[in-house]
Design an enzyme around this catalytic site. Sequence first.
Site, short mmCIF file in Angstrom:
data_model
loop_
_atom_site.label_atom_id
_atom_site.label_comp_id
_atom_site.label_asym_id
_atom_site.label_seq_id
_atom_site.Cartn_x
_atom_site.Cartn_y
_atom_site.Cartn_z
N LYS A 126 0.84 -1.20 0.00
CA LYS A 126 0.00 0.00 0.00
C LYS A 126 0.87 1.25 0.00
CE LYS A 126 -1.85 1.68 3.75
NZ LYS A 126 -2.67 1.87 4.97
N ASP A 174 -6.10 0.82 0.44
CA ASP A 174 -6.33 1.12 1.85
C ASP A 174 -7.73 0.63 2.24
OD1 ASP A 174 -8.08 2.92 0.70
OD2 ASP A 174 -6.98 4.71 1.31
#
Length: 213
Positions: free
Chosen positions: A121, A139
């Site tokens: 991420k 996310d």
Amino acid sequence: MTKEELALEVIERLKREYPDAGCTLDYDQAWKLLVSVRLAAQCTDARVNVVVEDLYAKYPDVESLAEADVEDIERIVRPCGLGKSKARDISACMKMLKEEYGGKIPRDFNALLKLPGVGRKSANLIMGDVFGEPAIVTDTHCIRLTNRIGLVDGIKDPKKVEMALWKIIPPEEGSDFCHRLVYHGRDICTARTKPYCDKCCLADICAKNGVEE
């Protein structure tokens, strides 16, 4: 409507709704985004933006933060939660940047993944926001909304969501699309209350998975 067609329609509608959406973490240098995204784990971006002001006032560059006492970093970042592990990762990451990359952030996804505290991420966020490369940042907003809309089917694992989205999201759209999902997830398609479907620009094409009527 195929998933590819749905994806393109969602992208266009979110563009109109949030034309200026960008990263909600404040930074003016690439290494600061690396620090902030580590602090943002299980913490709001708004709080991170406040906490880092004190951190950067005391340690204004990679070199000074690399040489900082880990306990002092922890003391400053404690309001973000998980202070001990975050301080340790930030210290180790800054040391690695200083010693191996001359204080710069590597422009390579796999090299980013080798930095302490950096996962897929974070690496995608850096690649997209700092270097303008294709990126998909999975996310919590991205995972929740893409499942709810019907772009992915009941997938919760971040890497699997990322891989599924790569198949249907044009590469050049990925980074901005994920930023817009954050805005939409906060404003309309909320997690802690029933989503405001009556105000949603995607209401007529959303699968509404998990939404109680």
